[in-house]
Motif scaffolding. Structure first.
Motif, PDB file in Angstrom:
ATOM      1  N   UNK A 271       0.798  -1.223   0.000  1.00  0.00           N
ATOM      2  CA  UNK A 271       0.000   0.000   0.000  1.00  0.00           C
ATOM      3  C   UNK A 271       0.825   1.265   0.000  1.00  0.00           C
ATOM      4  N   UNK A 272       1.765   1.393   0.942  1.00  0.00           N
ATOM      5  CA  UNK A 272       2.510   2.647   1.083  1.00  0.00           C
ATOM      6  C   UNK A 272       3.963   2.559   0.617  1.00  0.00           C
ATOM      7  N   UNK A 273       4.462   1.340   0.415  1.00  0.00           N
ATOM      8  CA  UNK A 273       5.831   1.173  -0.061  1.00  0.00           C
ATOM      9  C   UNK A 273       6.884   1.155   1.022  1.00  0.00           C
ATOM     10  N   UNK A 274       6.482   1.273   2.277  1.00  0.00           N
ATOM     11  CA  UNK A 274       7.444   1.256   3.377  1.00  0.00           C
ATOM     12  C   UNK A 274       8.107  -0.111   3.457  1.00  0.00           C
ATOM     13  N   UNK A 275       9.405  -0.128   3.762  1.00  0.00           N
ATOM     14  CA  UNK A 275      10.180  -1.352   3.838  1.00  0.00           C
ATOM     15  C   UNK A 275      10.590  -1.612   5.277  1.00  0.00           C
ATOM     16  N   UNK A 276      10.552  -2.874   5.685  1.00  0.00           N
ATOM     17  CA  UNK A 276      10.964  -3.272   7.026  1.00  0.00           C
ATOM     18  C   UNK A 276      11.439  -4.712   7.020  1.00  0.00           C
ATOM     19  N   UNK A 277      11.853  -5.186   8.183  1.00  0.00           N
ATOM     20  CA  UNK A 277      12.342  -6.548   8.336  1.00  0.00           C
ATOM     21  C   UNK A 277      11.241  -7.413   8.953  1.00  0.00           C
ATOM     22  N   UNK A 278      11.086  -8.612   8.427  1.00  0.00           N
ATOM     23  CA  UNK A 278      10.083  -9.557   8.929  1.00  0.00           C
ATOM     24  C   UNK A 278      10.730 -10.890   9.256  1.00  0.00           C
ATOM     25  N   UNK A 279      10.096 -11.645  10.145  1.00  0.00           N
ATOM     26  CA  UNK A 279      10.430 -13.050  10.343  1.00  0.00           C
ATOM     27  C   UNK A 279       9.592 -13.845   9.353  1.00  0.00           C
ATOM     28  N   UNK A 280      10.206 -14.846   8.720  1.00  0.00           N
ATOM     29  CA  UNK A 280       9.511 -15.707   7.768  1.00  0.00           C
ATOM     30  C   UNK A 280       9.627 -17.140   8.259  1.00  0.00           C
ATOM     31  N   UNK A 281       8.486 -17.805   8.428  1.00  0.00           N
ATOM     32  CA  UNK A 281       8.459 -19.197   8.856  1.00  0.00           C
ATOM     33  C   UNK A 281       8.425 -20.112   7.633  1.00  0.00           C
ATOM     34  N   UNK A 282       8.790 -21.383   7.804  1.00  0.00           N
ATOM     35  CA  UNK A 282       8.830 -22.323   6.674  1.00  0.00           C
ATOM     36  C   UNK A 282       7.530 -22.419   5.875  1.00  0.00           C
ATOM     37  N   UNK A 283       6.391 -22.159   6.516  1.00  0.00           N
ATOM     38  CA  UNK A 283       5.110 -22.236   5.808  1.00  0.00           C
ATOM     39  C   UNK A 283       4.803 -20.974   5.001  1.00  0.00           C
ATOM     40  N   UNK A 284       5.734 -19.990   5.031  1.00  0.00           N
ATOM     41  CA  UNK A 284       5.545 -18.762   4.272  1.00  0.00           C
ATOM     42  C   UNK A 284       4.943 -17.620   5.071  1.00  0.00           C
ATOM     43  N   UNK A 285       4.470 -17.901   6.284  1.00  0.00           N
ATOM     44  CA  UNK A 285       3.930 -16.858   7.148  1.00  0.00           C
ATOM     45  C   UNK A 285       5.028 -15.862   7.467  1.00  0.00           C
ATOM     46  N   UNK A 286       4.710 -14.578   7.419  1.00  0.00           N
ATOM     47  CA  UNK A 286       5.700 -13.571   7.783  1.00  0.00           C
ATOM     48  C   UNK A 286       5.053 -12.466   8.602  1.00  0.00           C
ATOM     49  N   UNK A 287       5.828 -11.999   9.610  1.00  0.00           N
ATOM     50  CA  UNK A 287       5.362 -10.945  10.510  1.00  0.00           C
ATOM     51  C   UNK A 287       6.516  -9.997  10.786  1.00  0.00           C
ATOM     52  N   UNK A 288       6.223  -8.705  10.946  1.00  0.00           N
ATOM     53  CA  UNK A 288       7.278  -7.733  11.231  1.00  0.00           C
ATOM     54  C   UNK A 288       8.078  -8.115  12.476  1.00  0.00           C
ATOM     55  N   UNK A 289       9.356  -7.876  12.426  1.00  0.00           N
ATOM     56  CA  UNK A 289      10.270  -8.195  13.511  1.00  0.00           C
ATOM     57  C   UNK A 289      10.103  -7.195  14.654  1.00  0.00           C
ATOM     58  N   UNK A 290       9.752  -7.684  15.835  1.00  0.00           N
ATOM     59  CA  UNK A 290       9.682  -6.869  17.032  1.00  0.00           C
ATOM     60  C   UNK A 290       8.541  -5.873  17.116  1.00  0.00           C
ATOM     61  N   UNK A 291       7.561  -5.958  16.236  1.00  0.00           N
ATOM     62  CA  UNK A 291       6.424  -5.045  16.253  1.00  0.00           C
ATOM     63  C   UNK A 291       5.255  -5.683  15.511  1.00  0.00           C
ATOM     64  N   UNK A 292       4.083  -5.112  15.652  1.00  0.00           N
ATOM     65  CA  UNK A 292       2.923  -5.686  14.968  1.00  0.00           C
ATOM     66  C   UNK A 292       2.863  -5.274  13.510  1.00  0.00           C
ATOM     67  N   UNK A 293       3.396  -4.100  13.184  1.00  0.00           N
ATOM     68  CA  UNK A 293       3.440  -3.627  11.807  1.00  0.00           C
ATOM     69  C   UNK A 293       4.535  -2.582  11.685  1.00  0.00           C
ATOM     70  N   UNK A 294       5.000  -2.317  10.482  1.00  0.00           N
ATOM     71  CA  UNK A 294       6.011  -1.271  10.329  1.00  0.00           C
ATOM     72  C   UNK A 294       5.517  -0.106   9.486  1.00  0.00           C
ATOM     73  N   UNK A 295       4.199  -0.026   9.292  1.00  0.00           N
ATOM     74  CA  UNK A 295       3.631   1.126   8.586  1.00  0.00           C
ATOM     75  C   UNK A 295       2.273   1.462   9.202  1.00  0.00           C
TER      76      UNK A 295
END
Length: 64
Positions: free
Chosen positions: A19-43
């Motif tokens: 949506x906004x183009x903001x870039x951040x770091x995420x954890x990615x699990x083997x099943x493809x699930x990904x969530x921002x590192x250390x926070x609920x969202x980075x935008x």
């Protein structure tokens, strides 16, 4: 390919909000699930759709 760091069953990768183009770091699990590192969202998007930058590169999209 964009480098990632292995950690147990998950790894870290760069992701971009579609949506906004903001870039951040995420954890990615083997099943493809990904969530921002250390926070609920980075935008501030109400319902962010995060795409891994390595997926964009494989699809031929331009990286920021």
């Amino acid at each position: 390919m964009i480098s990632v760091v292995e950690h147990d069953e998950r790894r870290r990768a760069a992701a971009k909000c579609a949506g906004c183009g903001r870039i951040g770091i995420v954890h990615v699990w083997p099943d493809g699930t990904h969530k921002p590192l250390g926070q609920t969202t980075f935008c501030d998007c109400p319902d962010p759709t995060l795409r891994l930058l390595e997926e964009e590169r494989e699809a031929g999209d331009d990286l920021p």
